[in-house]
Design a protein around this motif. Structure first.
Motif, PDB file in Angstrom:
ATOM      1  N   ASP A  95      -2.207  -5.101 -13.740  1.00  0.00           N
ATOM      2  CA  ASP A  95      -1.252  -6.105 -14.220  1.00  0.00           C
ATOM      3  C   ASP A  95      -0.440  -5.633 -15.417  1.00  0.00           C
ATOM      4  O   ASP A  95       0.251  -6.430 -16.059  1.00  0.00           O
ATOM      5  CB  ASP A  95      -2.000  -7.397 -14.583  1.00  0.00           C
ATOM      6  N   ASN A  96      -0.550  -4.356 -15.730  1.00  0.00           N
ATOM      7  CA  ASN A  96       0.220  -3.809 -16.856  1.00  0.00           C
ATOM      8  C   ASN A  96       1.692  -3.724 -16.466  1.00  0.00           C
ATOM      9  O   ASN A  96       2.068  -2.943 -15.586  1.00  0.00           O
ATOM     10  CB  ASN A  96      -0.314  -2.419 -17.205  1.00  0.00           C
ATOM     11  N   PRO A  97       2.571  -4.512 -17.094  1.00  0.00           N
ATOM     12  CA  PRO A  97       3.991  -4.540 -16.695  1.00  0.00           C
ATOM     13  C   PRO A  97       4.714  -3.224 -16.939  1.00  0.00           C
ATOM     14  O   PRO A  97       5.735  -2.947 -16.312  1.00  0.00           O
ATOM     15  CB  PRO A  97       4.574  -5.669 -17.554  1.00  0.00           C
ATOM     16  N   HIS A  98       4.181  -2.395 -17.843  1.00  0.00           N
ATOM     17  CA  HIS A  98       4.849  -1.135 -18.184  1.00  0.00           C
ATOM     18  C   HIS A  98       4.750  -0.102 -17.062  1.00  0.00           C
ATOM     19  O   HIS A  98       5.564   0.834 -17.010  1.00  0.00           O
ATOM     20  CB  HIS A  98       4.245  -0.546 -19.464  1.00  0.00           C
ATOM     21  N   ILE A  99       3.771  -0.228 -16.191  1.00  0.00           N
ATOM     22  CA  ILE A  99       3.592   0.790 -15.147  1.00  0.00           C
ATOM     23  C   ILE A  99       3.714   0.217 -13.733  1.00  0.00           C
ATOM     24  O   ILE A  99       3.607   0.962 -12.760  1.00  0.00           O
ATOM     25  CB  ILE A  99       2.215   1.479 -15.283  1.00  0.00           C
ATOM     26  N   LYS A 100       3.963  -1.081 -13.630  1.00  0.00           N
ATOM     27  CA  LYS A 100       3.979  -1.723 -12.317  1.00  0.00           C
ATOM     28  C   LYS A 100       5.017  -1.109 -11.387  1.00  0.00           C
ATOM     29  O   LYS A 100       4.730  -0.779 -10.230  1.00  0.00           O
ATOM     30  CB  LYS A 100       4.238  -3.215 -12.478  1.00  0.00           C
ATOM     31  N   ARG A 106      -7.514   7.939 -19.299  1.00  0.00           N
ATOM     32  CA  ARG A 106      -8.741   7.985 -20.098  1.00  0.00           C
ATOM     33  C   ARG A 106      -8.575   8.720 -21.415  1.00  0.00           C
ATOM     34  O   ARG A 106      -9.447   8.695 -22.266  1.00  0.00           O
ATOM     35  CB  ARG A 106      -9.863   8.668 -19.287  1.00  0.00           C
ATOM     36  N   VAL A 107      -7.411   9.415 -21.588  1.00  0.00           N
ATOM     37  CA  VAL A 107      -7.164  10.109 -22.848  1.00  0.00           C
ATOM     38  C   VAL A 107      -6.938   9.077 -23.942  1.00  0.00           C
ATOM     39  O   VAL A 107      -6.079   8.213 -23.814  1.00  0.00           O
ATOM     40  CB  VAL A 107      -5.921  11.024 -22.739  1.00  0.00           C
ATOM     41  N   PRO A 108      -7.708   9.102 -25.047  1.00  0.00           N
ATOM     42  CA  PRO A 108      -7.570   8.082 -26.085  1.00  0.00           C
ATOM     43  C   PRO A 108      -6.170   8.081 -26.687  1.00  0.00           C
ATOM     44  O   PRO A 108      -5.560   9.129 -26.900  1.00  0.00           O
ATOM     45  CB  PRO A 108      -8.605   8.507 -27.145  1.00  0.00           C
ATOM     46  N   ALA A 109      -5.629   6.907 -26.929  1.00  0.00           N
ATOM     47  CA  ALA A 109      -4.317   6.788 -27.555  1.00  0.00           C
ATOM     48  C   ALA A 109      -4.423   7.151 -29.027  1.00  0.00           C
ATOM     49  O   ALA A 109      -5.372   6.801 -29.707  1.00  0.00           O
ATOM     50  CB  ALA A 109      -3.798   5.354 -27.391  1.00  0.00           C
ATOM     51  N   THR A 110      -3.416   7.845 -29.538  1.00  0.00           N
ATOM     52  CA  THR A 110      -3.455   8.300 -30.926  1.00  0.00           C
ATOM     53  C   THR A 110      -2.552   7.471 -31.825  1.00  0.00           C
ATOM     54  O   THR A 110      -2.608   7.583 -33.040  1.00  0.00           O
ATOM     55  CB  THR A 110      -3.011   9.770 -31.016  1.00  0.00           C
ATOM     56  N   ASN A 111      -1.716   6.614 -31.219  1.00  0.00           N
ATOM     57  CA  ASN A 111      -0.785   5.848 -32.044  1.00  0.00           C
ATOM     58  C   ASN A 111      -1.073   4.335 -32.038  1.00  0.00           C
ATOM     59  O   ASN A 111      -0.229   3.541 -32.367  1.00  0.00           O
ATOM     60  CB  ASN A 111       0.665   6.079 -31.550  1.00  0.00           C
ATOM     61  N   GLY A 112      -2.258   3.996 -31.560  1.00  0.00           N
ATOM     62  CA  GLY A 112      -2.648   2.600 -31.570  1.00  0.00           C
ATOM     63  C   GLY A 112      -2.145   1.812 -30.374  1.00  0.00           C
ATOM     64  O   GLY A 112      -2.385   0.629 -30.255  1.00  0.00           O
ATOM     65  N   THR A 113      -1.430   2.456 -29.471  1.00  0.00           N
ATOM     66  CA  THR A 113      -0.912   1.765 -28.297  1.00  0.00           C
ATOM     67  C   THR A 113      -1.711   2.181 -27.088  1.00  0.00           C
ATOM     68  O   THR A 113      -2.508   3.095 -27.124  1.00  0.00           O
ATOM     69  CB  THR A 113       0.573   2.133 -28.073  1.00  0.00           C
ATOM     70  N   ASP A 114      -1.437   1.489 -25.958  1.00  0.00           N
ATOM     71  CA  ASP A 114      -2.121   1.836 -24.716  1.00  0.00           C
ATOM     72  C   ASP A 114      -1.679   3.217 -24.274  1.00  0.00           C
ATOM     73  O   ASP A 114      -0.504   3.584 -24.405  1.00  0.00           O
ATOM     74  CB  ASP A 114      -1.772   0.825 -23.619  1.00  0.00           C
ATOM     75  N   PRO A 115      -2.580   4.020 -23.707  1.00  0.00           N
ATOM     76  CA  PRO A 115      -2.196   5.325 -23.197  1.00  0.00           C
ATOM     77  C   PRO A 115      -1.207   5.181 -22.037  1.00  0.00           C
ATOM     78  O   PRO A 115      -1.389   4.330 -21.185  1.00  0.00           O
ATOM     79  CB  PRO A 115      -3.496   5.959 -22.731  1.00  0.00           C
ATOM     80  N   ALA A 116      -0.187   5.997 -22.021  1.00  0.00           N
ATOM     81  CA  ALA A 116       0.809   5.932 -20.955  1.00  0.00           C
ATOM     82  C   ALA A 116       0.291   6.657 -19.732  1.00  0.00           C
ATOM     83  O   ALA A 116      -0.408   7.642 -19.835  1.00  0.00           O
ATOM     84  CB  ALA A 116       2.122   6.568 -21.425  1.00  0.00           C
ATOM     85  N   ILE A 117       0.689   6.186 -18.578  1.00  0.00           N
ATOM     86  CA  ILE A 117       0.283   6.852 -17.342  1.00  0.00           C
ATOM     87  C   ILE A 117       1.432   7.712 -16.872  1.00  0.00           C
ATOM     88  O   ILE A 117       2.433   7.374 -16.497  1.00  0.00           O
ATOM     89  CB  ILE A 117      -0.124   5.828 -16.276  1.00  0.00           C
TER      90      ILE A 117
END
Length: 334
Positions: free
Chosen positions: A289-294, A323-334
């Motif tokens: 349901d992530n709108p950024h990658i839908k 699964r790579v941890p985000a470094t800037n406090g945001t969700d990791p991009a796919i």
């Protein structure tokens, strides 16, 4: 130097074929077997070798582009020496593959599942293919059945499911599943059948093996599943004929293999719903349901055209990125 270059490409191609055969055998036997550390190590070394050969290939091509500009002679000599040494390493790595298949170990027994045919697959369109095969096996005069489809469409998965299901039924006394592969022949199939029949692999002649298999199976109800068949197989030479009560199912991407079958089943691609479910199962349902990658996900699923292999390949890759941890406090991009 050109002869040495041609030689390394020849050895490299054979190494890639060996790698493909090992991966296919792992896939075929994933239900019952798993890789040993030695097998994983060999596959990792093959991956590294492929990168090295690609690097040499680029350097070789560049050497021709500078020949008109009088490329320094010592560089060409050095490159030629590297190609010769790398050819030997490729050859040695290829030879190691002879031990790999024997280094696949049996998995621990899975928990007993009652009535395994209740739900053959989580994906209905794959289940439909298995159901169609089961219906064919009931028909008495259908002795040879061919499962046809392009690479990655799910033939091996279907054969594994059928193997699992038939082992749990009372329809056949014994069920064989053999991954034939590119370089294997009737003799290999004979050897695998003898192992399953618990006959010690003595130095039998081809005719003796044929006779033993025929006698062992002629009065038994059996199902022989031959996966990854690359060319026509002479069943008579193996010891199997139409007088037997048994049935044979081939799985192949080649139409001419199916010419020897009584019935041909073309594997259907995944339905759009199954393709979506498989994709999100691999990537992670929490991202669905992530709108950024839908939008991107929809395009990827459409690109895969219901091919399970592509969906799993891309889905696993995206899952590893997620699964790579985000470094800037945001969700990791796919």
């Amino acid at each position: 130097m050109s002869k040495n270059y041609d030689k390394i490409l020849e050895e490299y191609k054979e190494l890639c074929d060996e790698e493909e055969d090992v991966n296919k055998e792992l896939e075929i036997n994933e239900i019952e077997k798993e890789q040993t550390n030695a097998c994983k190590h060999w596959l990792r070394k093959v991956g590294e070798m492929k990168k090295d050969v690609k690097g040499l290939e680029e350097k070789y091509k560049k050497s021709f582009s500078c020949l008109c500009g009088l490329c320094p002679f010592f560089r060409l000599v050095k490159l030629g020496g590297r190609i010769v040494k790398k050819t030997e390493k490729v050859r040695n790595l290829k030879a190691e593959s002879n031990n790999i298949r024997s280094l696949m170990v049996q998995k621990a027994p899975a928990p007993h599942i009652t009535n395994p045919t209740n739900k053959i697959s989580e994906f209905p369109s794959l289940e439909e293919n298995v159901k169609e095969l089961q219906d064919c096996l009931i028909v008495e005069n259908l002795k040879r059945i061919c499962v046809l489809g392009p690479i990655g469409v799910g033939k091996s998965t279907i054969m594994n499911r059928l193997h699992q299901t038939m082992k749990g039924s009372k329809m056949f006394e014994i069920v064989f599943l053999i991954a034939v592969g590119r370089k294997r022949n009737e003799r290999y199939i004979q050897q695998e059948l003898l192992k399953r029949l618990q006959i010690k692999p003595k130095k039998f002649s081809d005719e003796q093996r044929k006779s033993i298999i025929h006698e062992q199976l002629k009065n038994r109800s059996y199902l022989l599943l031959l996966d990854e068949v690359f060319s026509k197989i002479d069943l008579e030479e193996i010891g199997i004929n139409d007088e037997h009560k048994g049935k044979v199912v081939f799985a192949s991407r080649y139409l001419d293999v199916c010419e020897q079958a009584d019935e041909q089943i073309e594997v259907k691609r995944l339905s759009n719903m199954d393709a979506q479910n498989m994709f999100w199962e691999k990537v992670g349902v929490h991202l669905k349901d992530n709108p950024h990658i839908k939008r991107e996900a929809e395009l990827i699923i459409k690109f895969c055209s219901g091919n399970p292999y592509l969906i799993k390949l891309i889905g696993n890759h995206l899952a590893s990125k997620a699964r790579v941890p985000a470094t800037n406090g945001t969700d990791p991009a796919i």
